[in-house]
Design a protein around this motif. Structure first.
Motif, PDB file in Angstrom:
ATOM      1  N   MET A   1       0.825  -1.201   0.000  1.00  0.00           N
ATOM      2  CA  MET A   1       0.000   0.000   0.000  1.00  0.00           C
ATOM      3  C   MET A   1       0.867   1.262   0.000  1.00  0.00           C
ATOM      4  O   MET A   1       0.376   2.326  -0.313  1.00  0.00           O
ATOM      5  N   ALA A   2       2.138   1.126   0.326  1.00  0.00           N
ATOM      6  CA  ALA A   2       3.009   2.300   0.349  1.00  0.00           C
ATOM      7  C   ALA A   2       3.253   2.859  -1.044  1.00  0.00           C
ATOM      8  O   ALA A   2       3.606   4.028  -1.191  1.00  0.00           O
ATOM      9  N   LEU A  44      -6.204  -0.734  -5.712  1.00  0.00           N
ATOM     10  CA  LEU A  44      -6.814  -2.031  -5.992  1.00  0.00           C
ATOM     11  C   LEU A  44      -5.749  -3.075  -6.304  1.00  0.00           C
ATOM     12  O   LEU A  44      -5.809  -4.202  -5.801  1.00  0.00           O
ATOM     13  N   ALA A  45      -4.773  -2.712  -7.111  1.00  0.00           N
ATOM     14  CA  ALA A  45      -3.694  -3.646  -7.444  1.00  0.00           C
ATOM     15  C   ALA A  45      -2.906  -4.040  -6.192  1.00  0.00           C
ATOM     16  O   ALA A  45      -2.556  -5.214  -6.013  1.00  0.00           O
ATOM     17  N   ALA A  46      -2.628  -3.092  -5.319  1.00  0.00           N
ATOM     18  CA  ALA A  46      -1.900  -3.388  -4.084  1.00  0.00           C
ATOM     19  C   ALA A  46      -2.718  -4.299  -3.172  1.00  0.00           C
ATOM     20  O   ALA A  46      -2.186  -5.238  -2.576  1.00  0.00           O
ATOM     21  N   SER A  50      -1.635  -8.124  -2.220  1.00  0.00           N
ATOM     22  CA  SER A  50      -1.463  -8.492  -0.815  1.00  0.00           C
ATOM     23  C   SER A  50      -2.369  -9.662  -0.441  1.00  0.00           C
ATOM     24  O   SER A  50      -1.941 -10.593   0.239  1.00  0.00           O
ATOM     25  N   ALA A  51      -3.604  -9.620  -0.902  1.00  0.00           N
ATOM     26  CA  ALA A  51      -4.548 -10.692  -0.586  1.00  0.00           C
ATOM     27  C   ALA A  51      -4.098 -12.021  -1.196  1.00  0.00           C
ATOM     28  O   ALA A  51      -4.177 -13.062  -0.545  1.00  0.00           O
ATOM     29  N   ARG A  55      -2.984 -15.366   0.818  1.00  0.00           N
ATOM     30  CA  ARG A  55      -3.693 -16.616   0.533  1.00  0.00           C
ATOM     31  C   ARG A  55      -2.696 -17.728   0.218  1.00  0.00           C
ATOM     32  O   ARG A  55      -2.854 -18.855   0.665  1.00  0.00           O
ATOM     33  N   GLY A  56      -1.661 -17.387  -0.554  1.00  0.00           N
ATOM     34  CA  GLY A  56      -0.633 -18.378  -0.870  1.00  0.00           C
ATOM     35  C   GLY A  56       0.148 -18.801   0.355  1.00  0.00           C
ATOM     36  O   GLY A  56       0.516 -19.967   0.513  1.00  0.00           O
ATOM     37  N   ALA A  57       0.407 -17.863   1.258  1.00  0.00           N
ATOM     38  CA  ALA A  57       1.150 -18.178   2.483  1.00  0.00           C
ATOM     39  C   ALA A  57       0.324 -19.100   3.387  1.00  0.00           C
ATOM     40  O   ALA A  57       0.858 -20.006   4.025  1.00  0.00           O
TER      41      ALA A  57
END
Length: 64
Positions: A1-2, A44-46, A50-51, A55-57
């Motif tokens: 988000m930065a 939106l891309a950030a 991140s989501a 989810r992968g983690a």
């Protein structure tokens, strides 16, 4: 988000500089639209990035 303020700010400043010589003064509307659109798209891309990373983690995928 930065990355959102930096990306949006850079695009907004570039548009303002490039379009500021327009005689009718309507460049301000375009610059405002660039600012809002770039902030929304980058945000939106950030968020999606991140989501998907989280989810992968949680799924235990290697490399996360």
């Amino acid at each position: 988000m930065a990355a959102v303020p930096g990306t949006s700010g850079g695009l907004t400043l570039a548009a303002a500089y490039d379009w500021s010589h327009e005689a009718s003064g309507l460049f301000a509307i375009g610059v405002g639209r660039v600012m809002i659109g770039s902030a929304a798209a980058t945000g939106l891309a950030a968020f999606l990035s991140s989501a998907l990373h989280k989810r992968g983690a949680k799924a235990g995928r290697p490399g996360h």
